[in-house]
Every structure is written in C-alpha cells, then in structure tokens.
Design an enzyme around this catalytic site. Structure first.
Site, mmCIF file in Angstrom:
data_model
loop_
_atom_site.group_PDB
_atom_site.id
_atom_site.type_symbol
_atom_site.label_atom_id
_atom_site.label_comp_id
_atom_site.label_asym_id
_atom_site.label_seq_id
_atom_site.Cartn_x
_atom_site.Cartn_y
_atom_site.Cartn_z
ATOM 1 C CE LYS A 82 1.027 14.001 -18.779
ATOM 2 N NZ LYS A 82 0.648 13.109 -17.686
ATOM 3 N N GLY A 182 9.340 7.653 0.839
ATOM 4 C CA GLY A 182 8.420 8.750 0.541
ATOM 5 C C GLY A 182 7.086 8.571 1.229
ATOM 6 N N GLY A 184 4.536 10.825 1.213
ATOM 7 C CA GLY A 184 3.687 11.908 0.725
ATOM 8 C C GLY A 184 2.236 11.463 0.676
ATOM 9 C CB VAL A 186 0.930 7.697 -3.040
ATOM 10 C CG1 VAL A 186 0.728 6.204 -3.251
ATOM 11 C CG2 VAL A 186 0.269 8.478 -4.157
HETATM 12 P P1 NAD Z 1 4.080 13.716 -2.887
HETATM 13 O O1 NAD Z 1 4.830 14.871 -3.459
HETATM 14 O O2 NAD Z 1 2.848 13.961 -2.087
HETATM 15 O O3 NAD Z 1 5.075 12.853 -1.953
HETATM 16 C C1 NAD Z 1 6.398 12.563 -2.267
HETATM 17 C C2 NAD Z 1 7.134 12.400 -0.936
HETATM 18 O O4 NAD Z 1 8.441 11.921 -1.203
HETATM 19 C C3 NAD Z 1 7.287 13.718 -0.167
HETATM 20 O O5 NAD Z 1 6.843 13.551 1.168
HETATM 21 C C4 NAD Z 1 8.785 14.013 -0.267
HETATM 22 O O6 NAD Z 1 9.291 14.689 0.866
HETATM 23 C C5 NAD Z 1 9.339 12.603 -0.374
HETATM 24 N N1 NAD Z 1 10.677 12.532 -0.974
HETATM 25 C C6 NAD Z 1 11.189 13.251 -1.990
HETATM 26 N N2 NAD Z 1 12.453 12.894 -2.224
HETATM 27 C C7 NAD Z 1 12.749 11.904 -1.355
HETATM 28 C C8 NAD Z 1 13.902 11.110 -1.103
HETATM 29 N N3 NAD Z 1 15.033 11.256 -1.794
HETATM 30 N N4 NAD Z 1 13.853 10.177 -0.115
HETATM 31 C C9 NAD Z 1 12.739 10.028 0.614
HETATM 32 N N5 NAD Z 1 11.613 10.747 0.426
HETATM 33 C C10 NAD Z 1 11.633 11.685 -0.536
HETATM 34 O O7 NAD Z 1 3.785 12.749 -4.114
HETATM 35 P P2 NAD Z 1 2.674 11.604 -4.215
HETATM 36 O O8 NAD Z 1 1.458 12.181 -4.816
HETATM 37 O O9 NAD Z 1 2.603 10.884 -2.926
HETATM 38 O O10 NAD Z 1 3.317 10.659 -5.336
HETATM 39 C C11 NAD Z 1 4.435 9.853 -5.042
HETATM 40 C C12 NAD Z 1 4.965 9.246 -6.332
HETATM 41 O O11 NAD Z 1 3.943 8.466 -6.953
HETATM 42 C C13 NAD Z 1 5.403 10.249 -7.388
HETATM 43 O O12 NAD Z 1 6.480 9.701 -8.116
HETATM 44 C C14 NAD Z 1 4.189 10.358 -8.292
HETATM 45 O O13 NAD Z 1 4.550 10.753 -9.601
HETATM 46 C C15 NAD Z 1 3.693 8.936 -8.265
HETATM 47 N N6 NAD Z 1 2.244 8.809 -8.545
HETATM 48 C C16 NAD Z 1 1.349 9.458 -7.759
HETATM 49 C C17 NAD Z 1 -0.011 9.324 -8.018
HETATM 50 C C18 NAD Z 1 -1.042 10.015 -7.155
HETATM 51 O O14 NAD Z 1 -2.224 9.656 -7.242
HETATM 52 N N7 NAD Z 1 -0.658 10.975 -6.317
HETATM 53 C C19 NAD Z 1 -0.444 8.525 -9.092
HETATM 54 C C20 NAD Z 1 0.509 7.846 -9.863
HETATM 55 C C21 NAD Z 1 1.860 8.008 -9.588
#
Ligand code: NAD
Length: 376
Positions: A82, A182, A184, A186
C-alpha cells in the site's frame, strides 16, 4: 518519530518500507511492501491529511498486510502493499507531486504496483504513467480496465450465490429477499444483477435520489437507513460503510447470510465473526467477496482482457465455497478459514521459493512466476 519502524515491521513481517520526500513538490509519502512471496506487491495509494507520521505509518502497515491476504485468497500471483501520500488531496495534489511519487515507485523496479484509493483518482494514476509503468486502474480509453465497481459487484453477486447454495441449497435467487445497504457504484450494479435473477430487494441509502432510482428500476422496497439492519430478509448485503456489524446492529439481524462489498464490515473481526457463527448467520469474508475489483485491475498487468478478467472474478464463487468447506471442517469462522487458506498458499509458495528464484519481471509480463536458479 515515536513509532519504532523496524519493530513495527517485525510485528507482521513486513518486507520493506520506503519513505519518500521531495522538496520541490512537497511530496511526503510512505510505501509499505508487506509480502512478495506470490509476486510483485499490489495495493492502491491513498492520499489523506494524516495528523502525524505515526498515523500514516500505522495505516500503511495495516492496509498493506490486508492486501497480501486479499490477493492470496483471490488466487492472484501478487503480493500485498500500500502507499500513502501525506496531504490534503483538495489542496496539495497536483501533477508534479504525483509524478514525484511515481518516480519513487519506479525506483522499486516493479516490486510495487499501485492504483487508485481514497483521495487518488483514475486521472491521478494516469499522471503517474508519465514516470512509471507500475500502475493499474487506468481508463479504458488508455487501454486500462476503467471503473472496477461493476467487477466488484459481479464478484459479490457470485459470492451471494455461493452462500445461498450453502444455506438455502440453491443458487437460484428467485424470490430471495436481499437487503442492500448503500446504492453507490457497487450497490447499484449489484441491485441490477440481483433484480435480473428475480431477487426481491429492500434498499437503503442516505442519497434519496439513488433510492428513488432503485425503487423505479428494480421494484425495490425502500427503508430508512437505520432500519436496514432489522428488515425481514434472507440476505444482508452491506455496500456502504465499514464496522456495521457490531454489538448494536447484531441483535437486530433476522437474515441467514451477510454478504456484501463494504471493507472491514466486522467492527471486531474475531469477536463479531464468532457471534455471527453462533447465531448461525453465514458471513462471506469481505476481503474474499469484494476482491472482484482487484482481480479486474490486476488483469491489466498482462494486457487487459475484459472477458478473461471477468471469468477470474466469477471464480469468487468457488473460492467462497472452499472457505465454507474449510470453516465447516475445522469448526472455525469463515473469516479465520479465509485467512488460513491465504496463509497456506503463502507458505506453499515460500517453500517453492526456497528451490526456485523468484523473478518479478517474469511475473510482471504474465509469463511465468518462477525460474530455476540458486536457492535464495
Ligand atoms: P460509493 O461511495 O459509490 O457508494 C457508497 C454508498 O453508500 C453511497 O451511495 C452513500 O450515500 C451510501 N451510504 C453511506 N452511508 C450510508 C448509510 N449509513 N446507510 C446507507 N447508505 C449509506 O462506494 P462504492 O464504490 O459503491 O463502494 C461501496 C463499499 O464497497 C465501500 O465500503 C468500498 O470501500 C467497498 N469496495 C468497493 C470497491 C469498488 O470497486 N468500488 C471494491 C472493494 C470494496
């Protein structure tokens, strides 16, 4: 610095730490290479306004070790590392600072491969390509794999199928109720995949617009964010925040499976892993089920091929089946089983390495990982 660096490295056997300083650009960075037993070490670079150097060092040591387990469990021929850049990405980040950081990486001659993380975007990674080829996660327009979220969602989807087979005796998700926290990058992709398989969705997000979208497109039922833990569902899929499985939320769960994308879902890994097991709730270890994005970007190392990458992502199904088999056989939590599997793979590769010399450049080209030579 109060922290004793070498002692800290010895605690979890980190191989190398590199400190970078560049007076002209103001770069202050730390790269931690935890383990290269399986191949060059991969891990994103985070830019964050750490208050102290100890805080930055603690973060990079912890996150790099996590990457070793994630890459090993995913079956990648890569180690864990990292990078952290100390600074405020809003104020301190610019092309020249990123290029100075990339020169630091280039000096590691392929031992460290990085990509985006908190505070570092795909565009930032593309600046780095001016100085080093040891980066992944660049845009599709430049021959990279682009946004990893769809691949992460696919891995989570296949992981949910593996868990469903274990608990409900079927990979069919027709009529299965999944609560997604969530929506977002993913969560929304996952909702689409689940809806396609006729799963019934219950969703929560702080962003009203995203909830409305899912309700309209996937016939999802909306609940308030604080209600998602207690809904009457078969599967809870956390795709928002870490530490959401804790003493407060656990008594509310009515589900049989927890399987989602969020990182560090268990507030206390050992304790909450055990409680889930005792309650008979199957937990898909986060670092296994959310590895799709990593598997996808890692494919760039040998020249990105989307079809090939997604086949590897789908293999998360088989990895999770094996995690469950080991957990059942050894009567341990799924988190412990996944860690044990990763450690066994590392031990076996280390034994091999005593007989063969490991050549990072060969692995980097995606040809072969070991070549004959003198024992090291
Ligand atoms: P993102 O920021 O696009 O989406 C997160 C979503 O969660 C947002 O829409 C936000 O409004 C919502 N949120 C935040 N707090 C909340 C709550 N208390 N209750 C309900 N919803 C809430 O993130 P992402 O890229 O979709 O990733 C989601 C998770 O997966 C994160 O923890 C990230 O670390 C993990 N992750 C993502 C990836 C990737 O490829 N993007 C890979 C591995 C792990």
């Amino acid at each position: 610095m109060a922290m004793k660096v070498l002692s800290e490295m010895m605690t979890f056997n980190h191989e190398q730490i590199v400190f970078g300083n560049d007076r002209d650009t103001g770069l202050r960075a730390i790269i931690a290479i935890h383990d290269t037993t399986l191949g060059p070490a991969i891990g994103g670079t985070r830019m964050w306004p750490y208050k102290t150097e100890d805080e930055a060092l603690g973060d990079v040591l912890r996150l790099s070790r996590g990457m070793t387990y994630k890459a090993a469990a995913a079956g990648l021929n890569l180690g864990g590392a990292k990078g952290v850049i100390i600074g405020d990405p809003e104020k301190d980040k610019n092309e020249f600072l990123l290029r100075a950081y990339a020169r630091l990486i280039e000096g590691l001659h392929g031992r460290f491969i990085t990509g985006e993380d908190v505070g570092i975007s795909v565009g930032d990674v593309e600046w780095m390509t001016a100085e080093t080829s040891s980066v992944v996660g660049i845009s599709e327009a430049l021959g990279g794999s682009g946004d990893p979220s769809a691949a992460t969602a696919l891995g989570v989807f296949r992981g949910i199928q593996a868990c469903s087979e274990e608990v409900f005796d079927t990979t069919s998700l027709d009529g299965i109720k999944v609560a997604i926290q969530g929506l977002g990058k993913v969560g929304m992709h996952l909702a689409e995949l689940l809806h396609h398989e006729h799963a019934k969705l219950i969703v929560a997000d702080l962003d009203r617009h995203r909830v409305k979208l899912a309700v309209g497109k996937f016939e999802a039922l909306e609940v308030a964010p604080e209600q998602i833990y207690g809904v009457d569902a078969d599967i809870f899929s956390p795709c928002a925040l870490g530490a959401i499985i804790n003493d407060k939320t656990m008594p509310l769960f009515k589900v049989g499976i927890v399987a989602g994308a969020a990182n560090n879902q268990l507030e206390d890994e050992a304790k909450h892993g055990q409680v889930l097991k005792k309650k008979g709730i199957l937990y898909a270890p986060d670092f296994v089920i959310n590895a799709g994005g990593l598997i996808n970007v890692a494919d760039e190392i040998s020249g990105y091929n989307r079809e090939r990458a997604l086949v590897k992502v789908e293999n998360i199904y088989s990895v999770l089946k094996e995690v469950m088999r080991v957990a059942n056989k050894e009567n341990i939590t799924t988190g412990m089983a996944a860690a044990r599997m990763a450690e066994r793979r590392l031990d076996q590769a280390a034994k091999l390495r005593r007989r063969f010399v490991y050549t990072p450049s060969a692995c980097y080209r995606g040809t072969k990982i070991f070549s004959r030579g003198n024992p090291v």
